[in-house]
Design a protein around this motif. Structure first.
Motif, PDB file in Angstrom:
ATOM      1  N   THR A 205       0.831  -1.208   0.000  1.00 39.28           N
ATOM      2  CA  THR A 205       0.000   0.000   0.000  1.00 39.28           C
ATOM      3  C   THR A 205       0.864   1.255   0.000  1.00 39.28           C
ATOM      4  OG1 THR A 205      -1.758  -1.173   1.162  1.00 39.28           O
ATOM      5  CG2 THR A 205      -1.806   1.248   1.273  1.00 39.28           C
ATOM      6  N   GLU A 206       1.877   1.247   0.859  1.00 41.04           N
ATOM      7  CA  GLU A 206       2.759   2.419   0.939  1.00 41.04           C
ATOM      8  C   GLU A 206       3.608   2.560  -0.319  1.00 41.04           C
ATOM      9  OE1 GLU A 206       2.458   4.857   3.184  1.00 41.04           O
ATOM     10  OE2 GLU A 206       0.771   3.628   3.879  1.00 41.04           O
ATOM     11  N   LEU A 207       4.012   1.448  -0.919  1.00 40.66           N
ATOM     12  CA  LEU A 207       4.763   1.518  -2.168  1.00 40.66           C
ATOM     13  C   LEU A 207       3.921   2.198  -3.243  1.00 40.66           C
ATOM     14  CD1 LEU A 207       7.152   0.891  -4.005  1.00 40.66           C
ATOM     15  CD2 LEU A 207       6.146  -1.374  -4.391  1.00 40.66           C
ATOM     16  N   ALA A 208       2.680   1.804  -3.376  1.00 42.11           N
ATOM     17  CA  ALA A 208       1.793   2.416  -4.369  1.00 42.11           C
ATOM     18  C   ALA A 208       1.645   3.915  -4.103  1.00 42.11           C
ATOM     19  CB  ALA A 208       0.429   1.726  -4.357  1.00 42.11           C
ATOM     20  N   ARG A 209       1.500   4.291  -2.830  1.00 39.49           N
ATOM     21  CA  ARG A 209       1.351   5.706  -2.478  1.00 39.49           C
ATOM     22  C   ARG A 209       2.613   6.482  -2.821  1.00 39.49           C
ATOM     23  NH1 ARG A 209       2.068   9.360   1.745  1.00 39.49           N
ATOM     24  NH2 ARG A 209       3.310   7.893   2.977  1.00 39.49           N
TER      25      ARG A 209
END
Length: 130
Positions: A82-86
């Motif tokens: 999730t944080e990678l996508a953000r």
């Protein structure tokens, strides 16, 4: 008595843009200065519970791998994908510095400064250390 780290200073060609980017990544705010200056921009967490970062204008751009880099961890309630996508949506890029097969992801900010996105959240890390 020990020294206290006052701030982490980052040299960059565009302090305002890079400070805003990192403030968005970290959920931090720009520290207001009595004498605003585009050559120095400071950001800090709203609660003041971490060392502030000061971005200072320098004429040169980054040319080699960082000697110091930041490791960031997904907050509790989130995860690495999730944080990678953000982060990618905010403008981070994946980089290969020869890290091989590791559980963290090496990224670069808009000016090419490497940082690592770790896998575990603070709660997961605490549970593993218990």
């Amino acid at each position: 008595m020990s020294l206290v780290v006052s701030q982490l200073t980052i040299d960059c060609p565009d302090p305002t843009t890079l400070a805003r980017w990192w403030a968005s990544v970290l959920g931090w705010v720009q520290v207001e200065d009595d004498e605003p200056d585009d050559d120095e921009v400071e950001i800090a967490p709203p609660a003041g519970d971490a060392t502030p970062w000061l971005f200072i204008r320098v004429p040169e751009t980054k040319t080699v791998k960082n000697r110091l880099h930041v490791d960031v961890r997904p907050p509790d309630g989130s995860d690495q994908p999730t944080e990678l996508a953000r982060l990618l949506e905010l403008g981070a890029t994946r980089v290969d510095i020869g890290q091989g097969d590791v559980p963290w992801i090496v990224l670069a900010d808009p000016e090419g400064n490497e940082f690592c996105l770790l896998r575990s959240t603070p709660a997961q890390l605490a549970a593993a250390r218990a």
